[in-house]
Design a protein around this motif. Sequence first.
Motif, PDB file in Angstrom:
ATOM      1  N   MET A   1      59.860-125.802 -46.210  1.00 23.83           N
ATOM      2  CA  MET A   1      59.793-124.813 -45.511  1.00 23.83           C
ATOM      3  C   MET A   1      58.384-124.391 -45.131  1.00 23.83           C
ATOM      4  O   MET A   1      57.362-124.177 -46.000  1.00 23.83           O
ATOM      5  N   ALA A   2      58.124-124.341 -43.747  1.00 24.63           N
ATOM      6  CA  ALA A   2      56.704-124.379 -43.104  1.00 24.63           C
ATOM      7  C   ALA A   2      56.455-122.827 -43.261  1.00 24.63           C
ATOM      8  O   ALA A   2      57.236-122.018 -43.083  1.00 24.63           O
ATOM      9  N   GLY A   3      54.906-122.243 -43.533  1.00 24.76           N
ATOM     10  CA  GLY A   3      54.638-121.271 -43.304  1.00 24.76           C
ATOM     11  C   GLY A   3      54.313-120.430 -42.159  1.00 24.76           C
ATOM     12  O   GLY A   3      53.731-119.542 -42.159  1.00 24.76           O
ATOM     13  N   HIS A   4      54.492-120.987 -40.794  1.00 28.33           N
ATOM     14  CA  HIS A   4      54.093-120.375 -39.721  1.00 28.33           C
ATOM     15  C   HIS A   4      54.974-119.298 -39.167  1.00 28.33           C
ATOM     16  O   HIS A   4      55.253-119.223 -37.641  1.00 28.33           O
ATOM     17  N   SER A   5      55.692-118.657 -40.021  1.00 31.04           N
ATOM     18  CA  SER A   5      56.821-117.805 -39.216  1.00 31.04           C
ATOM     19  C   SER A   5      56.404-116.333 -39.119  1.00 31.04           C
ATOM     20  O   SER A   5      55.489-115.990 -39.903  1.00 31.04           O
ATOM     21  N   GLN A   6      57.228-115.454 -38.533  1.00 32.34           N
ATOM     22  CA  GLN A   6      56.817-114.086 -38.296  1.00 32.34           C
ATOM     23  C   GLN A   6      57.641-113.362 -39.286  1.00 32.34           C
ATOM     24  O   GLN A   6      58.375-114.021 -40.209  1.00 32.34           O
ATOM     25  N   PHE A   7      57.352-112.154 -39.519  1.00 30.89           N
ATOM     26  CA  PHE A   7      57.828-111.462 -40.640  1.00 30.89           C
ATOM     27  C   PHE A   7      59.702-111.275 -40.497  1.00 30.89           C
ATOM     28  O   PHE A   7      60.098-111.363 -41.774  1.00 30.89           O
TER      29      PHE A   7
ATOM     30  N   GLY B   1      45.012-121.415 -52.253  1.00 30.13           N
ATOM     31  CA  GLY B   1      44.432-121.374 -51.057  1.00 30.13           C
ATOM     32  C   GLY B   1      45.055-121.488 -49.752  1.00 30.13           C
ATOM     33  O   GLY B   1      44.509-121.548 -48.720  1.00 30.13           O
ATOM     34  N   VAL B   2      46.226-120.824 -49.839  1.00 27.10           N
ATOM     35  CA  VAL B   2      46.871-120.506 -48.533  1.00 27.10           C
ATOM     36  C   VAL B   2      46.485-119.796 -47.782  1.00 27.10           C
ATOM     37  O   VAL B   2      46.170-118.500 -48.255  1.00 27.10           O
ATOM     38  N   ALA B   3      46.233-119.842 -46.410  1.00 20.46           N
ATOM     39  CA  ALA B   3      45.468-118.933 -45.395  1.00 20.46           C
ATOM     40  C   ALA B   3      47.002-117.885 -44.938  1.00 20.46           C
ATOM     41  O   ALA B   3      47.941-118.296 -44.745  1.00 20.46           O
ATOM     42  N   VAL B   4      46.398-116.751 -45.071  1.00 18.14           N
ATOM     43  CA  VAL B   4      47.349-115.696 -44.414  1.00 18.14           C
ATOM     44  C   VAL B   4      46.896-114.801 -43.483  1.00 18.14           C
ATOM     45  O   VAL B   4      45.730-114.418 -43.561  1.00 18.14           O
ATOM     46  N   ILE B   5      47.689-114.493 -42.597  1.00 15.77           N
ATOM     47  CA  ILE B   5      47.152-113.454 -41.324  1.00 15.77           C
ATOM     48  C   ILE B   5      48.204-112.432 -41.420  1.00 15.77           C
ATOM     49  O   ILE B   5      49.235-112.914 -41.420  1.00 15.77           O
ATOM     50  N   VAL B   6      47.735-111.181 -41.462  1.00 16.48           N
ATOM     51  CA  VAL B   6      48.650-109.891 -41.467  1.00 16.48           C
ATOM     52  C   VAL B   6      48.209-109.208 -40.369  1.00 16.48           C
ATOM     53  O   VAL B   6      47.083-108.614 -39.977  1.00 16.48           O
ATOM     54  N   GLU B   7      49.279-109.013 -39.531  1.00 11.52           N
ATOM     55  CA  GLU B   7      48.980-108.186 -38.209  1.00 11.52           C
ATOM     56  C   GLU B   7      49.696-106.581 -38.304  1.00 11.52           C
ATOM     57  O   GLU B   7      50.616-106.933 -38.907  1.00 11.52           O
ATOM     58  N   ALA B   8      49.025-105.629 -38.113  1.00  8.74           N
ATOM     59  CA  ALA B   8      49.494-104.362 -38.684  1.00  8.74           C
ATOM     60  C   ALA B   8      49.233-103.383 -37.524  1.00  8.74           C
ATOM     61  O   ALA B   8      48.424-103.497 -36.636  1.00  8.74           O
ATOM     62  N   LEU B   9      50.090-102.320 -37.583  1.00  9.84           N
ATOM     63  CA  LEU B   9      49.944-101.140 -36.782  1.00  9.84           C
ATOM     64  C   LEU B   9      49.853 -99.596 -37.439  1.00  9.84           C
ATOM     65  O   LEU B   9      51.035 -99.628 -38.178  1.00  9.84           O
ATOM     66  N   THR B  10      48.791 -99.242 -37.456  1.00 12.57           N
ATOM     67  CA  THR B  10      48.410 -98.205 -38.420  1.00 12.57           C
ATOM     68  C   THR B  10      47.898 -96.825 -37.700  1.00 12.57           C
ATOM     69  O   THR B  10      47.142 -96.976 -36.780  1.00 12.57           O
TER      70      THR B  10
ATOM     71  N   ASP C   1      55.144-100.847 -44.638  1.00 11.33           N
ATOM     72  CA  ASP C   1      55.580-100.223 -43.281  1.00 11.33           C
ATOM     73  C   ASP C   1      54.499-100.725 -42.110  1.00 11.33           C
ATOM     74  O   ASP C   1      54.870-100.292 -41.156  1.00 11.33           O
ATOM     75  N   ASP C   2      53.280-100.605 -42.618  1.00 12.42           N
ATOM     76  CA  ASP C   2      52.223-100.789 -41.270  1.00 12.42           C
ATOM     77  C   ASP C   2      52.351-102.193 -40.847  1.00 12.42           C
ATOM     78  O   ASP C   2      51.686-102.603 -39.622  1.00 12.42           O
ATOM     79  N   VAL C   3      52.812-103.026 -41.917  1.00 16.17           N
ATOM     80  CA  VAL C   3      52.904-104.610 -41.407  1.00 16.17           C
ATOM     81  C   VAL C   3      53.755-105.130 -40.204  1.00 16.17           C
ATOM     82  O   VAL C   3      54.960-104.616 -40.887  1.00 16.17           O
ATOM     83  N   GLN C   4      53.196-105.549 -39.252  1.00 15.05           N
ATOM     84  CA  GLN C   4      54.351-106.087 -38.315  1.00 15.05           C
ATOM     85  C   GLN C   4      54.712-107.603 -38.249  1.00 15.05           C
ATOM     86  O   GLN C   4      55.851-107.874 -38.152  1.00 15.05           O
ATOM     87  N   ARG C   5      53.513-108.508 -38.717  1.00 11.40           N
ATOM     88  CA  ARG C   5      53.959-109.913 -38.887  1.00 11.40           C
ATOM     89  C   ARG C   5      53.171-110.282 -39.826  1.00 11.40           C
ATOM     90  O   ARG C   5      51.999-109.983 -39.892  1.00 11.40           O
ATOM     91  N   VAL C   6      53.584-111.438 -40.542  1.00 12.76           N
ATOM     92  CA  VAL C   6      52.801-112.106 -41.679  1.00 12.76           C
ATOM     93  C   VAL C   6      52.880-113.583 -41.165  1.00 12.76           C
ATOM     94  O   VAL C   6      53.995-114.174 -40.921  1.00 12.76           O
ATOM     95  N   SER C   7      51.664-114.425 -41.112  1.00 16.23           N
ATOM     96  CA  SER C   7      51.699-115.862 -40.964  1.00 16.23           C
ATOM     97  C   SER C   7      51.176-116.555 -41.873  1.00 16.23           C
ATOM     98  O   SER C   7      49.836-115.854 -42.574  1.00 16.23           O
ATOM     99  N   ALA C   8      51.290-117.582 -42.432  1.00 11.98           N
ATOM    100  CA  ALA C   8      50.588-118.348 -43.383  1.00 11.98           C
ATOM    101  C   ALA C   8      50.950-119.970 -43.366  1.00 11.98           C
ATOM    102  O   ALA C   8      51.842-120.300 -42.484  1.00 11.98           O
TER     103      ALA C   8
ATOM    104  N   ARG D   1      43.840-106.650 -37.578  1.00  9.06           N
ATOM    105  CA  ARG D   1      44.417-108.019 -38.202  1.00  9.06           C
ATOM    106  C   ARG D   1      43.765-108.155 -39.500  1.00  9.06           C
ATOM    107  O   ARG D   1      42.546-108.048 -39.634  1.00  9.06           O
ATOM    108  N   TYR D   2      44.321-108.519 -40.353  1.00 11.09           N
ATOM    109  CA  TYR D   2      43.859-108.873 -41.899  1.00 11.09           C
ATOM    110  C   TYR D   2      43.844-110.170 -41.903  1.00 11.09           C
ATOM    111  O   TYR D   2      44.978-110.763 -41.810  1.00 11.09           O
ATOM    112  N   GLU D   3      42.769-110.691 -42.661  1.00 11.17           N
ATOM    113  CA  GLU D   3      42.762-112.293 -42.999  1.00 11.17           C
ATOM    114  C   GLU D   3      42.719-112.507 -44.577  1.00 11.17           C
ATOM    115  O   GLU D   3      41.584-111.688 -44.966  1.00 11.17           O
ATOM    116  N   GLY D   4      43.211-113.415 -45.214  1.00 12.38           N
ATOM    117  CA  GLY D   4      43.029-113.610 -46.559  1.00 12.38           C
ATOM    118  C   GLY D   4      43.540-115.006 -47.219  1.00 12.38           C
ATOM    119  O   GLY D   4      44.027-115.784 -46.277  1.00 12.38           O
ATOM    120  N   TYR D   5      43.278-115.017 -48.463  1.00 11.98           N
ATOM    121  CA  TYR D   5      44.030-116.184 -48.882  1.00 11.98           C
ATOM    122  C   TYR D   5      44.978-115.881 -50.166  1.00 11.98           C
ATOM    123  O   TYR D   5      44.685-114.829 -50.858  1.00 11.98           O
TER     124      TYR D   5
END
Length: 249
Positions: A1-7, A94-103, A228-235, A86-90
């Motif tokens: 399973m690849a991790g380039h999915s939306q929430f 070492g998986v890269a994670v992008i979190v998009e939020a509306l807050t 609740d603030d997170v709209q999408r998560v990509s990794a 947009r938040y970014e982290g690991y």
Amino acid sequence: MAGHSQFKNIMHRKGAQDAKRAKVFTKVQREILVAAREGLPDPAMNPRLRAAIQAARAVNMPKDNVERTIKKATGGGDGDDYSEIRYEGYGPSGVAVIVEALTDNRNRTAAEIRSTFSKHGGSLGETNSVSFMFNRVGEIVYPASVAGPDAVFEAALEAGAENVESTDESHAVTCAVDDFSAVRDALEARFGDPESAGLVWRALNGVAVDEEAAATLLKLLDALDDNDDVQRVSANFEIADDVMARLTA
């Protein structure tokens, strides 16, 4: 399973639960609210609002809820004021994670996201610390039943898309960000409303994750999605199908 999915894809791993459904409604309503406020309240003239309404249909949100949210956005009152962040982290391995939020509270959301990363073996980084590992693309998804792979590929090519990934369940059409509106409109004219349409982060390369790290990683992604603030998560993870089957059994 690849991790380039939306929430919504993370949702599928957890199953359709009533509490989860309520959270998704909240997320979709927020997107409708922001989309209606930043442009016209007419989805025909507001591509972002149209995509948000399509997302609402995909999760079976009642039409009355959609209409009330649009009216709230255009009513002229103070209401909720949401910021896009947009938040970014690991994550683990070492998986890269992008979190998009509306807050409506940047400090609260930043603290919660940072805590979630820390609790699940990850770390929150600076803006642009991992986004270079992804491409920002337009994505239009149709169910497999709409047409055969060859027909969808031909239509997508004519519309100016860059790629089509067809499976037994769906056709995912991707295109350059600047071409998104034109490609989406051309495909809608041919096949009708898509299951989803929007801008997404696609990983350039996947990071292989073993079973132990995968268990922690999935907990991190689920915890982020539960906010609740997170709209999408990509990794950018890659988990073997047999490992994923054991972890989600």
